[in-house]
Structure formats: structure tokens, C-alpha cells
Design a protein around this motif. Structure first.
Motif, PDB file in Angstrom:
ATOM      1  N   LEU A 190     -42.247  33.794   2.625  1.00  0.00           N
ATOM      2  CA  LEU A 190     -40.850  33.406   2.513  1.00  0.00           C
ATOM      3  C   LEU A 190     -40.727  32.347   1.434  1.00  0.00           C
ATOM      4  O   LEU A 190     -41.660  31.578   1.196  1.00  0.00           O
ATOM      5  CB  LEU A 190     -40.280  32.905   3.850  1.00  0.00           C
ATOM      6  CG  LEU A 190     -40.870  31.625   4.467  1.00  0.00           C
ATOM      7  CD1 LEU A 190     -40.245  30.353   3.888  1.00  0.00           C
ATOM      8  CD2 LEU A 190     -40.675  31.638   5.971  1.00  0.00           C
ATOM      9  N   ILE A 191     -39.586  32.347   0.768  1.00  0.00           N
ATOM     10  CA  ILE A 191     -39.222  31.279  -0.156  1.00  0.00           C
ATOM     11  C   ILE A 191     -38.289  30.378   0.646  1.00  0.00           C
ATOM     12  O   ILE A 191     -37.241  30.833   1.118  1.00  0.00           O
ATOM     13  CB  ILE A 191     -38.505  31.817  -1.418  1.00  0.00           C
ATOM     14  CG1 ILE A 191     -39.368  32.856  -2.140  1.00  0.00           C
ATOM     15  CG2 ILE A 191     -38.103  30.670  -2.344  1.00  0.00           C
ATOM     16  CD1 ILE A 191     -40.693  32.351  -2.640  1.00  0.00           C
ATOM     17  N   GLY A 192     -38.647  29.113   0.817  1.00  0.00           N
ATOM     18  CA  GLY A 192     -37.885  28.233   1.686  1.00  0.00           C
ATOM     19  C   GLY A 192     -36.582  27.722   1.110  1.00  0.00           C
ATOM     20  O   GLY A 192     -35.564  27.692   1.788  1.00  0.00           O
ATOM     21  N   ASP A 193     -36.591  27.323  -0.139  1.00  0.00           N
ATOM     22  CA  ASP A 193     -35.428  26.718  -0.773  1.00  0.00           C
ATOM     23  C   ASP A 193     -34.502  27.798  -1.316  1.00  0.00           C
ATOM     24  O   ASP A 193     -34.887  28.548  -2.208  1.00  0.00           O
ATOM     25  CB  ASP A 193     -35.918  25.806  -1.902  1.00  0.00           C
ATOM     26  CG  ASP A 193     -34.790  25.114  -2.650  1.00  0.00           C
ATOM     27  OD1 ASP A 193     -33.601  25.359  -2.348  1.00  0.00           O
ATOM     28  OD2 ASP A 193     -35.106  24.314  -3.554  1.00  0.00           O
ATOM     29  N   PRO A 194     -33.271  27.905  -0.800  1.00  0.00           N
ATOM     30  CA  PRO A 194     -32.377  28.956  -1.270  1.00  0.00           C
ATOM     31  C   PRO A 194     -32.089  28.871  -2.774  1.00  0.00           C
ATOM     32  O   PRO A 194     -31.819  29.885  -3.414  1.00  0.00           O
ATOM     33  CB  PRO A 194     -31.095  28.764  -0.451  1.00  0.00           C
ATOM     34  CG  PRO A 194     -31.248  27.528   0.330  1.00  0.00           C
ATOM     35  CD  PRO A 194     -32.671  27.079   0.244  1.00  0.00           C
ATOM     36  N   ALA A 195     -32.177  27.693  -3.364  1.00  0.00           N
ATOM     37  CA  ALA A 195     -31.921  27.543  -4.800  1.00  0.00           C
ATOM     38  C   ALA A 195     -33.011  28.207  -5.642  1.00  0.00           C
ATOM     39  O   ALA A 195     -32.809  28.468  -6.822  1.00  0.00           O
ATOM     40  CB  ALA A 195     -31.817  26.058  -5.159  1.00  0.00           C
ATOM     41  N   ARG A 196     -34.153  28.506  -5.041  1.00  0.00           N
ATOM     42  CA  ARG A 196     -35.266  29.117  -5.779  1.00  0.00           C
ATOM     43  C   ARG A 196     -35.341  30.637  -5.580  1.00  0.00           C
ATOM     44  O   ARG A 196     -36.194  31.290  -6.159  1.00  0.00           O
ATOM     45  CB  ARG A 196     -36.575  28.470  -5.376  1.00  0.00           C
ATOM     46  CG  ARG A 196     -36.647  27.008  -5.786  1.00  0.00           C
ATOM     47  CD  ARG A 196     -37.979  26.408  -5.394  1.00  0.00           C
ATOM     48  NE  ARG A 196     -38.011  24.994  -5.597  1.00  0.00           N
ATOM     49  CZ  ARG A 196     -38.614  24.388  -6.621  1.00  0.00           C
ATOM     50  NH1 ARG A 196     -39.210  25.104  -7.545  1.00  0.00           N
ATOM     51  NH2 ARG A 196     -38.615  23.084  -6.717  1.00  0.00           N
ATOM     52  N   VAL A 197     -34.472  31.179  -4.754  1.00  0.00           N
ATOM     53  CA  VAL A 197     -34.454  32.617  -4.491  1.00  0.00           C
ATOM     54  C   VAL A 197     -33.830  33.346  -5.684  1.00  0.00           C
ATOM     55  O   VAL A 197     -32.871  32.855  -6.284  1.00  0.00           O
ATOM     56  CB  VAL A 197     -33.671  32.907  -3.187  1.00  0.00           C
ATOM     57  CG1 VAL A 197     -33.469  34.394  -2.977  1.00  0.00           C
ATOM     58  CG2 VAL A 197     -34.391  32.288  -1.999  1.00  0.00           C
ATOM     59  N   GLY A 198     -34.401  34.507  -6.024  1.00  0.00           N
ATOM     60  CA  GLY A 198     -33.854  35.317  -7.094  1.00  0.00           C
ATOM     61  C   GLY A 198     -34.222  34.847  -8.493  1.00  0.00           C
ATOM     62  O   GLY A 198     -33.611  35.264  -9.467  1.00  0.00           O
ATOM     63  N   ARG A 199     -35.234  34.001  -8.592  1.00  0.00           N
ATOM     64  CA  ARG A 199     -35.649  33.446  -9.889  1.00  0.00           C
ATOM     65  C   ARG A 199     -37.076  33.826 -10.263  1.00  0.00           C
ATOM     66  O   ARG A 199     -37.683  33.197 -11.106  1.00  0.00           O
ATOM     67  CB  ARG A 199     -35.500  31.937  -9.873  1.00  0.00           C
ATOM     68  CG  ARG A 199     -34.062  31.518  -9.670  1.00  0.00           C
ATOM     69  CD  ARG A 199     -33.917  30.034  -9.678  1.00  0.00           C
ATOM     70  NE  ARG A 199     -32.507  29.700  -9.621  1.00  0.00           N
ATOM     71  CZ  ARG A 199     -31.987  28.662 -10.219  1.00  0.00           C
ATOM     72  NH1 ARG A 199     -32.744  27.843 -10.894  1.00  0.00           N
ATOM     73  NH2 ARG A 199     -30.701  28.425 -10.113  1.00  0.00           N
ATOM     74  N   GLY A 200     -37.633  34.832  -9.576  1.00  0.00           N
ATOM     75  CA  GLY A 200     -38.982  35.290  -9.908  1.00  0.00           C
ATOM     76  C   GLY A 200     -40.100  34.553  -9.208  1.00  0.00           C
ATOM     77  O   GLY A 200     -41.278  34.847  -9.446  1.00  0.00           O
TER      78      GLY A 200
END
Length: 188
Positions: free
Chosen positions: A97-107
């Protein structure tokens, strides 16, 4: 730069925050109470079970969680999947999982997956493959696996993490690279 270490009990507060994020909760469907996180992540953090919970950092900032284990250490799960797709005895699996939503969708997801899979060949010298079932409805997750270089090898009918989801899972696989021999005594 991506690095990781084993999750410790001091990380449980961060895991609770991440598990409560809507983009994570949708697929992990995990109780975020302090008791539930301690119950579910405590044994691995204390080394009481064979799975690895890895806290991934990027330039020192925590960004992701990867769970890694050998199918052989979880025979019921192994049997359920092996009855539906080819599963080497020495296969390893991951969840992430990617925890920080600001880092989702950035590769970041594919980078994390690619790095952990590459490290698996050293960390688990007997591993011949990394095999990852992912719910068919979780397009972002299976696209991250594809971008990381794993290939879809089949489908499987498995219990979903979220009871609202169907049982269909895509199964992805990465084999140990040619020229990287398994460790001593490991099957080829």
C-alpha cells in the motif's frame, strides 16, 4: 531513494493512519483500532511469525508498507492458489500500500514493487518467483504490478480482503532473473 526496514511496534500509529485512508481502506478493509493493528502486525514486528512487514521510505520519509512472505509458510493460502495457477514451491508473495494519498498516482507503487521484488532474490535466495494475486477490480494495483515488470499468468477465485468485492483475482508473477542462481540447496 527508496529504503525499507522491518515494521516495529512504534510504527503502529502510522499504520493506523494509513489503513484509515480511503484509498487504502477500500482494498485492505482493515480494522484501524489500536488493538487490531497490534494484533495483526505485532507478531511479525516481534519476529513471532515468518512474514515480513516492511516500512518503505523515500528519502527518509515513510511512504509505503510492503508485506512479504513465502507461500510455504502459509500452507492453506498456498493450497488455495496452487490449485488454480502454477505456483512454485519456493514462491514468495507481496502485498503493498502507498500510505500518503498525495503520493498515489505518481509512479511510486511500481517503483516500490520493482525494488522489493529485486531485493527478494537476495533476501530470499531460495525464492524462484514472486507471485501476487490481486483483486481483479483493483485496476490501480494490477497496473502497478504490470508497470513493475510482473506478468499476468492467470486468474484465481479467492476470498477478497473486502467482502464487498468479487472473488476474481488476477495473478501476476516475476521469475528469478536468468543468471541469478538460487541459493545453495534451493530448487532451480
Amino acid at each position: 531513494m527508496l529504503t525499507w526496514r522491518r515494521v516495529t511496534e512504534e510504527d503502529f500509529g502510522l499504520l493506523r493512519e494509513w489503513l484509515a485512508q480511503p484509498h487504502v481502506a477500500r482494498w485492505w478493509h482493515h480494522d484501524t483500532s489500536a488493538e487490531a493493528v497490534a494484533r495483526d502486525f505485532g507478531p511479525a514486528a516481534r519476529g513471532e511469525e515468518p512474514s515480513e512487514d516492511l516500512l518503505v521510505t523515500e528519502d527518509g520519509a515513510p511512504v509505503a508498507l510492503v508485506q512479504r512472505c513465502r507461500f510455504a509458510d502459509y500452507p492453506d493460502y498456498r493450497a488455495e492458489l496452487a490449485g488454480q495457477v502454477e505456483l512454485p514451491d519456493s514462491a514468495v508473495t507481496i502485498d503493498y500500500l502507498i500510505g500518503d494519498p498525495a503520493r498515489v498516482g505518481r509512479g511510486l507503487g511500481p517503483r516500490v514493487i520493482r525494488a522489493v521484488v529485486a531485493a527478494t532474490w537476495t533476501d530470499h535466495p531460495d525464492a524462484s518467483a514472486v507471485v501476487v494475486p490481486v483483486n481483479a477490480a483493483n485496476r490501480a494495483s494490477w497496473r502497478a504490478l504490470e508497470k513493475a515488470g510482473l506478468r499476468r499468468v492467470g486468474t484465481a477465485d479467492l476470498d477478497p480482503d473486502n467482502p464487498a468485492d468479487g472473488r476474481a483475482h488476477h495473478v501476476y508473477r516475476a521469475d528469478r532473473p536468468a543468471g541469478e542462481a538460487p541459493g545453495p540447496g534451493a530448487p532451480g
